[in-house]
Enzyme design. Structure first.
Site, mmCIF file in Angstrom:
data_model
loop_
_atom_site.group_PDB
_atom_site.id
_atom_site.type_symbol
_atom_site.label_atom_id
_atom_site.label_comp_id
_atom_site.label_asym_id
_atom_site.label_seq_id
_atom_site.Cartn_x
_atom_site.Cartn_y
_atom_site.Cartn_z
ATOM 1 C CG MET A 131 -12.182 17.962 29.305
ATOM 2 S SD MET A 131 -11.351 19.372 28.493
ATOM 3 C CE MET A 131 -12.497 20.877 28.565
ATOM 4 N N GLY B 245 -10.468 30.235 32.572
ATOM 5 C CA GLY B 245 -10.196 31.121 31.610
ATOM 6 C C GLY B 245 -10.779 32.174 31.765
ATOM 7 C CB SER C 60 -11.867 30.013 26.748
ATOM 8 O OG SER C 60 -11.974 30.935 26.142
ATOM 9 N N GLY C 61 -14.720 30.062 27.647
ATOM 10 C CA GLY C 61 -16.171 31.042 27.898
ATOM 11 C C GLY C 61 -17.151 30.021 27.694
ATOM 12 C CB SER D 257 -7.243 28.529 30.543
ATOM 13 O OG SER D 257 -7.232 28.548 29.078
ATOM 14 C CG HIS E 167 -4.699 24.720 31.568
ATOM 15 N ND1 HIS E 167 -4.835 23.624 32.087
ATOM 16 C CD2 HIS E 167 -5.864 24.665 30.528
ATOM 17 C CE1 HIS E 167 -5.514 22.750 31.260
ATOM 18 N NE2 HIS E 167 -6.193 23.488 30.192
ATOM 19 C CG ASP F 267 -6.906 25.161 27.208
ATOM 20 O OD1 ASP F 267 -6.729 23.990 27.732
ATOM 21 O OD2 ASP F 267 -7.201 26.378 27.648
ATOM 22 C CG MET G 205 -8.016 19.636 23.988
ATOM 23 S SD MET G 205 -9.028 21.259 24.437
ATOM 24 C CE MET G 205 -7.432 22.231 25.297
ATOM 25 C CG HIS H 118 -6.132 20.317 28.219
ATOM 26 N ND1 HIS H 118 -7.261 20.958 28.331
ATOM 27 C CD2 HIS H 118 -6.582 19.126 27.710
ATOM 28 C CE1 HIS H 118 -8.467 20.239 28.106
ATOM 29 N NE2 HIS H 118 -7.880 18.881 27.727
ATOM 30 N N GLY I 91 -12.522 22.885 23.205
ATOM 31 C CA GLY I 91 -12.435 23.567 22.003
ATOM 32 C C GLY I 91 -12.550 25.046 22.121
ATOM 33 C CG MET J 140 -7.378 23.681 21.294
ATOM 34 S SD MET J 140 -8.865 24.825 21.509
ATOM 35 C CE MET J 140 -9.339 24.963 23.072
ATOM 36 C CG ASP K 150 -9.991 22.836 31.218
ATOM 37 O OD1 ASP K 150 -10.290 23.765 31.236
ATOM 38 O OD2 ASP K 150 -9.231 22.140 30.562
ATOM 39 N N GLY K 151 -13.340 23.779 32.454
ATOM 40 C CA GLY K 151 -14.383 24.448 31.855
ATOM 41 C C GLY K 151 -15.270 24.989 32.658
ATOM 42 N N GLY K 152 -15.674 26.336 32.164
ATOM 43 C CA GLY K 152 -16.853 26.848 32.975
ATOM 44 C C GLY K 152 -16.677 27.043 34.507
HETATM 45 C C1 DX5 Z 1 -11.436 24.353 26.759
HETATM 46 C C2 DX5 Z 1 -10.281 24.438 27.435
HETATM 47 C C3 DX5 Z 1 -10.429 24.931 28.760
HETATM 48 C C4 DX5 Z 1 -11.074 26.667 28.747
HETATM 49 C C5 DX5 Z 1 -11.119 27.037 29.977
HETATM 50 O O1 DX5 Z 1 -11.424 23.454 25.631
HETATM 51 O O2 DX5 Z 1 -9.703 23.174 27.866
HETATM 52 O O3 DX5 Z 1 -9.321 25.272 29.380
HETATM 53 O O4 DX5 Z 1 -9.993 27.329 27.837
HETATM 54 O O5 DX5 Z 1 -11.768 28.144 29.854
HETATM 55 P P1 DX5 Z 1 -13.203 28.658 30.581
HETATM 56 O O6 DX5 Z 1 -12.667 28.713 32.041
HETATM 57 O O7 DX5 Z 1 -13.695 30.045 30.124
HETATM 58 O O8 DX5 Z 1 -14.043 27.520 30.399
HETATM 59 ZN ZN ZN Z 2 -7.937 23.276 29.045
#
Ligand code: DX5
Ligand code: ZN
Length: 217
Positions: free
Chosen positions: A137, A197, A144-145, A9, A33, A35, A68, A66, A142, A37, A175-177
């Site tokens: 998800m 990410g 990353s991290g 990401s 990827h 993101d 959002m 992606h 919203g 928003m 996706d996420g963590g």
């Molecule tokens: C969150 C995003 C993810 C995120 C992934 O809203 O859709 O793609 O940036 O980041 P990590 O891997 O750090 O959770």
């Molecule tokens: Zn994403």
């Protein structure tokens, strides 16, 4: 045998040195990827058209968006013209999801349906017959991290069984963590693609992390 595809990401990339991070991803990863928003559907704003185009101009591997955002359909044509090959929209952001998914496909792109952590896997039972992938998800969208939400693993397995029954060609993206500590359980549960990410761009050796996330089952 199946190999997990890794989609870093760019939200966690170094925006002051984006070209360097795009080159890294081009060389080692499977998908880029993006993101997107809007500060409405999610409490954060990421980046807009000029940055998206800067990435697609330099990308040599497929780029996925992606979204959002509310009213995602406003951007499909523009993103397709930039060279984006897949777009995912949120189940929770689209009242007429079937129409929106078909709009993506009619423009020649792959269509994904993203579901937030609280959305039940069973909600995708029908849309899965037209979608190319389901993006599960594993954090609240919203930022990353964030930390992986443990109940997601069970949900991936539920999505997998719904897919097997209704459209075995549909892929699962998580996706996420996602990182080295949970990649095995995520892969075992049924993921085909993982987004990462912080685990990639926060690492001392991002190429090594990408390689380790590309597990073979
Ligand atoms: C969150 C995003 C993810 C995120 C992934 O809203 O859709 O793609 O940036 O980041 P990590 O891997 O750090 O959770
Ligand atoms: Zn994403």
């Amino acid at each position: 045998m199946k190999k997990i595809q890794v989609a870093p990401s760019m939200l966690s990339a170094d925006f002051a040195n984006l070209a360097k991070d795009i080159e890294l991803v081009n060389q080692y990863a499977d998908i880029i990827h993006l993101d997107i928003m809007d500060g409405v559907f999610v409490p954060n704003i990421s980046y807009g058209t000029p940055v998206i185009q800067a990435v697609t101009n330099r990308a040599t591997i497929p780029v996925e968006a992606h979204l959002m955002i509310v009213e995602p359909q406003k951007f499909f044509r523009e993103y397709r013209d930039f060279g984006i090959s897949s777009i995912s929209v949120h189940y929770e952001a689209c009242v007429h999801l079937d129409r929106v998914v078909n709009q993506i496909k009619e423009l020649g792109m792959k269509a994904g349906v993203a579901i937030t952590p609280h959305t039940s896997a069973y909600n995708i039972e029908h849309i899965v017959t037209v979608a190319d992938y389901i993006l599960v998800m594993s954090v609240n969208p919203g930022y990353s991290g964030q930390k992986y939400i443990p109940y997601t693993t069970q949900k991936i397995a539920q999505v997998k069984s719904i897919i097997e029954k209704n459209n075995p060609n549909c892929l699962i993206e998580v996706d996420g963590g996602v990182g080295l500590s949970n990649i095995n359980e995520i892969a075992q549960a049924g993921a085909d693609v993982v987004v990462a990410g912080n685990a990639v761009f926060g690492a001392e050796n991002p190429a090594d992390v990408i390689r380790k996330l590309q597990v073979t089952l």
